[in-house]
Design a protein around this motif. Structure first.
Motif, short mmCIF file in Angstrom:
data_model
loop_
_atom_site.label_atom_id
_atom_site.label_comp_id
_atom_site.label_asym_id
_atom_site.label_seq_id
_atom_site.Cartn_x
_atom_site.Cartn_y
_atom_site.Cartn_z
N ALA A 1 48.03 46.02 36.50
CA ALA A 1 48.18 45.14 37.23
C ALA A 1 47.02 44.90 38.47
CB ALA A 1 49.22 45.61 38.34
N LEU A 2 46.10 45.96 38.70
CA LEU A 2 45.10 45.73 39.46
C LEU A 2 43.74 45.42 38.76
CD1 LEU A 2 45.61 45.91 42.58
CD2 LEU A 2 44.14 47.95 42.61
N SER A 3 43.73 45.65 37.29
CA SER A 3 42.86 45.45 36.63
C SER A 3 42.81 44.04 36.11
CB SER A 3 42.59 46.45 35.32
OG SER A 3 43.69 46.35 34.49
N CYS A 4 43.74 43.35 36.51
CA CYS A 4 43.80 41.73 36.22
C CYS A 4 43.84 41.40 34.68
CB CYS A 4 42.50 40.94 36.76
SG CYS A 4 42.59 41.42 38.63
N ILE A 5 44.38 42.34 33.83
CA ILE A 5 44.69 42.02 32.42
C ILE A 5 45.38 40.85 32.31
CG2 ILE A 5 45.42 42.91 30.19
CD1 ILE A 5 44.45 45.83 31.07
N HIS A 6 46.49 40.79 32.98
CA HIS A 6 47.26 39.75 32.97
C HIS A 6 47.01 38.82 33.86
CE1 HIS A 6 49.95 42.21 30.28
NE2 HIS A 6 49.81 43.28 31.38
N ALA A 7 45.70 37.77 33.46
CA ALA A 7 45.17 37.01 34.48
C ALA A 7 45.52 35.47 34.57
CB ALA A 7 43.47 37.08 34.16
N GLN A 8 46.45 34.82 33.86
CA GLN A 8 46.67 33.49 33.89
C GLN A 8 47.26 33.24 35.25
OE1 GLN A 8 45.56 31.56 31.63
NE2 GLN A 8 46.36 29.73 33.01
N VAL A 9 48.36 33.75 35.79
CA VAL A 9 48.75 33.41 37.00
C VAL A 9 47.73 33.56 38.24
CG1 VAL A 9 50.66 33.70 38.54
CG2 VAL A 9 51.02 34.11 36.34
N LEU A 10 47.02 34.84 38.02
CA LEU A 10 45.92 34.89 39.30
C LEU A 10 44.79 33.86 39.27
CD1 LEU A 10 44.71 36.71 41.23
CD2 LEU A 10 43.66 38.08 39.45
N ARG A 11 44.36 33.34 38.02
CA ARG A 11 43.69 32.32 37.60
C ARG A 11 44.10 31.24 38.56
NH1 ARG A 11 42.80 28.01 35.14
NH2 ARG A 11 40.95 27.29 34.54
N THR A 12 45.11 30.77 38.02
CA THR A 12 45.87 29.61 38.60
C THR A 12 46.02 29.66 40.32
OG1 THR A 12 47.24 29.25 36.57
CG2 THR A 12 47.91 27.96 38.65
N PHE A 13 46.19 30.99 40.70
CA PHE A 13 46.28 30.93 42.13
C PHE A 13 44.94 30.99 42.92
CE2 PHE A 13 45.53 34.32 45.33
CZ PHE A 13 46.34 33.67 46.34
N LEU A 14 43.94 31.39 42.04
CA LEU A 14 42.47 31.40 42.79
C LEU A 14 42.04 30.03 42.56
CD1 LEU A 14 40.87 34.61 41.23
CD2 LEU A 14 41.93 34.36 43.63
N VAL A 15 42.21 29.25 41.70
CA VAL A 15 41.83 27.87 41.69
C VAL A 15 42.75 26.92 42.55
CG1 VAL A 15 41.83 25.88 40.19
CG2 VAL A 15 41.36 28.11 39.09
N THR A 16 44.02 27.33 42.70
CA THR A 16 44.88 26.52 43.78
C THR A 16 44.38 26.59 44.99
OG1 THR A 16 46.46 26.37 41.96
CG2 THR A 16 47.03 25.75 44.04
N LEU B 1 37.50 47.07 34.89
CA LEU B 1 38.02 46.79 36.13
C LEU B 1 37.55 45.50 37.01
CD1 LEU B 1 38.84 50.54 37.11
CD2 LEU B 1 40.33 48.71 36.08
N GLY B 2 37.88 44.51 36.40
CA GLY B 2 37.08 43.39 37.31
C GLY B 2 38.13 42.15 36.79
N PHE B 3 37.65 40.92 37.05
CA PHE B 3 38.21 39.76 36.77
C PHE B 3 37.38 38.60 36.74
CE2 PHE B 3 40.53 35.90 38.29
CZ PHE B 3 41.23 35.74 37.23
N SER B 4 37.68 37.68 35.70
CA SER B 4 36.62 36.46 35.60
C SER B 4 37.59 35.45 35.27
CB SER B 4 35.38 36.69 34.67
OG SER B 4 35.76 36.70 33.34
N TYR B 5 36.95 34.26 35.38
CA TYR B 5 37.89 32.92 34.76
C TYR B 5 36.96 32.02 34.84
CZ TYR B 5 38.25 31.02 39.42
OH TYR B 5 37.97 30.39 40.92
N ALA B 6 37.12 30.99 33.90
CA ALA B 6 36.21 29.58 33.68
C ALA B 6 36.90 28.56 33.75
CB ALA B 6 35.48 29.74 32.46
N MET B 7 36.47 27.39 34.23
CA MET B 7 36.92 26.26 34.27
C MET B 7 36.17 24.99 34.36
SD MET B 7 37.81 25.87 38.24
CE MET B 7 36.43 26.12 39.57
N GLU B 8 36.38 23.87 33.95
CA GLU B 8 35.81 22.46 33.80
C GLU B 8 36.25 21.73 34.94
OE1 GLU B 8 34.90 18.53 32.98
OE2 GLU B 8 36.71 19.27 33.21
N SER B 9 34.93 21.25 35.41
CA SER B 9 35.27 20.32 36.77
C SER B 9 34.22 19.40 37.08
CB SER B 9 35.34 21.31 38.03
OG SER B 9 35.57 20.75 39.08
N HIS B 10 34.48 18.12 36.87
CA HIS B 10 33.63 17.03 37.54
C HIS B 10 32.00 17.20 36.84
CE1 HIS B 10 36.54 16.01 40.27
NE2 HIS B 10 36.66 17.28 40.86
N GLY B 11 32.24 17.33 35.42
CA GLY B 11 31.16 17.28 34.59
C GLY B 11 30.30 18.61 34.85
#
Length: 516
Positions: free
Chosen positions: A177-192, A232-242
């Motif tokens: 849970a802390l290694s952020c393997i299931h990261a989709q909800v966490l990614r949504t949370f951080l972006v939001t 043991l870390g976390f990353s995510y990517a997104m597209e935003s305004h070019g």
């Protein structure tokens, strides 16, 4: 792994609750001390239902029992009231956990965001996340919240044996849970929720992981009880305004060692180096890789261009008091190499060609030439003629050497830290980096005063481009973006022979809309 969210969602309704003789609790931990001692140590989450002024309500408590240092049962934490008649009865519980986690985070001492503002986390983004994700996917995120909140309760607000129980029996078995393997909800949370809450939340997670990794490295049995579940870390990517943006967080101890001095592991015999190692272990790499892209439509093809807009790397100190480890306040890891790649998904057949920009050299030379001619004329029998020439060479060296390369259809930006006097790459120097003493001061320093690094597009070797088939017009493609960062340490102000280099790698996908 424990599944607290499912247990909460499956609590019985009021009629079943009153008819049941058994109390509603979830044993998070239960263990008998020994065969001679019949006392059972328990760590429970309890649900208590009562009738409010207008409707049925519910509260949750975290309770301890059976520990030698406690005479009676102890309530560590009580939740806010959850009104069961509301549309989202458990939203107050999730908001409370988030606010308490964020306001207790080890933010930087000179943070521009006061904790009072962080506590004003708005309910709308959290409510939207709960609506748009299934209970199964939200469960892993709630486990992360609950484990993080339990850290402060068990390690800071309870006897030491409770803290040991947390690391060995709660955190260890549920480390995924802390290694952020299931990261989709966490990614949504951080972006939001926004970048201020994001940094505070991820520094709290990084602090807990750092503590667990220190204990595991010291050798208190954790290394045999719980194998590392993965990165043991976390990353995510997104597209935003070019822009394509990749964000990554990693505690230093969670990064892969590349090279180090012989005294790289705990314990270190010398007391001063042991304190140094302990201070360096409470650090986290926070990276932002930001690429600007553009799409141009031509008669026979589509041109996609990309360039580095901004690369930001900050090594955050995971501490709470400004005077902690004053002697080692300027001792921290620094980025010594950065490798960024971007390109179409693996196996893509719609790319016709990749064009790179130039690789920038490490040295720039300016040459000046002065010619002086003097003469005299008149009645003098001996003409006086003087001629002279002077040539001046000026050499400018950069702290970072940039190269561009390609691997298949992926373009690679590669930067290596160099000594701006000799031009030698720091990573190739082993432990010899004496030229980097006092590296956060002086006129030619390669880092910010706080030990970070910012690189912008005009020094990264120009843009790269791809030609795509015209048939792809109107579609949204998946483009991959990745980064690899090397962090190094060598003494800055203290006298020590300790050095090391560690590496972390992140990779994700972003959208590329090909819509005119």
């Amino acid at each position: 792994m424990m599944d607290i969210w499912s247990w909460i969602c499956e609590l019985p309704n009021s009629d079943e609750w009153t008819k049941s003789d058994s109390p509603y609790h979830l044993d998070l931990y239960s263990s008998r001390q020994s065969d001679h001692d019949k006392t059972t140590r328990t760590f429970q989450l309890r649900a208590e239902r009562f009738s409010g002024s207008n409707s049925e309500a519910l509260t949750f408590t975290v309770c301890l029992g059976g520990f030698h240092s406690l005479k009676d049962q102890k309530v560590l934490w009580t939740s806010d009231t959850c009104h069961l008649s509301s549309e989202k009865p458990f939203l107050p519980l999730v908001l409370q956990l988030l606010r308490e986690i964020i306001t207790r985070s080890p933010t930087a001492h000179n943070s521009t965001c006061p904790r009072s503002k962080l506590q004003e986390l708005k309910p709308e983004p959290v409510s939207w996340i709960m609506e748009t994700h299934s209970p199964e996917s939200f469960s892993s995120f709630f486990n992360l919240l609950f484990l993080t909140r339990l850290f402060w309760l068990c390690v800071c607000d309870a006897p030491s044996e409770v803290g040991s129980m947390y690391f060995e029996s709660l955190l260890g078995p549920n480390l995924e849970a802390l290694s952020c393997i299931h990261a989709q909800v966490l990614r949504t949370f951080l972006v939001t929720v926004g970048v201020d809450a994001e940094v505070c939340f991820m520094r709290t997670v990084g602090y807990i992981l750092a503590k667990w990794l220190i204990l595991r490295q010291v050798g208190v049995g954790l290394q045999t009880l719980t194998p590392l579940p993965g990165p043991l870390g976390f990353s995510y990517a997104m597209e935003s305004h070019g822009l394509w943006v990749l964000k990554g967080f990693s505690p230093v101890l969670a990064m892969k060692p590349v090279n180090s001095s012989p005294s790289s592991k705990f314990p270190i015999v010398q007391a001063n180096e042991s304190v140094l190692k302990y201070a360096l272990a409470h650090q986290q790499l926070e990276a932002v890789i930001q690429l600007e892209y553009s799409v141009m439509f031509h008669d026979g093809y589509i041109q996609v261009n990309a360039r580095v807009d901004n690369l930001r790397f900050h090594v955050a100190k995971l501490g709470f008091r400004q005077n902690d480890d004053v002697e080692y306040g300027e001792e921290r890891h620094f980025p010594s190499r950065v490798r960024v790649w971007v390109g179409p998904e693996v196996g893509a057949t719609y790319v016709g060609g990749l064009s790179l920009g130039r690789s920038t050299g490490n040295a720039e030379k300016e040459v000046e030439m002065h010619r002086i001619v003097k003469s005299s004329s008149g009645n003098s029998k001996v003409p006086r003629v003087k001629a002279g020439a002077r040539m001046t060479t000026r050499t400018k060296r950069k702290n970072w050497r940039w190269d561009q390369d390609a691997e298949g259809n992926a373009a690679i930006f590669d930067a290596v830290l160099c000594d701006n006097v000799t031009g030698q790459e720091i990573l190739s120097g082993g432990g010899g980096c004496g030229e980097l003493r006092n590296r956060y001061g002086g006129e030619n320093r390669a880092f910010t005063k706080t030990g970070g690094l910012v690189l912008c597009g005009d020094e990264c070797g120009g843009r790269v481009g791809w030609r795509l088939s015209k048939e792809m017009e109107g579609s949204v493609l998946k483009w991959r973006i990745g980064g690899q960062v090397w962090l190094s340490y060598c003494p800055n102000h203290v006298r020590s022979s300790y050095y090391e280099t560690r590496c972390v790698e992140w990779c994700d996908e972003v959208d590329l809309p090909l819509i005119p």
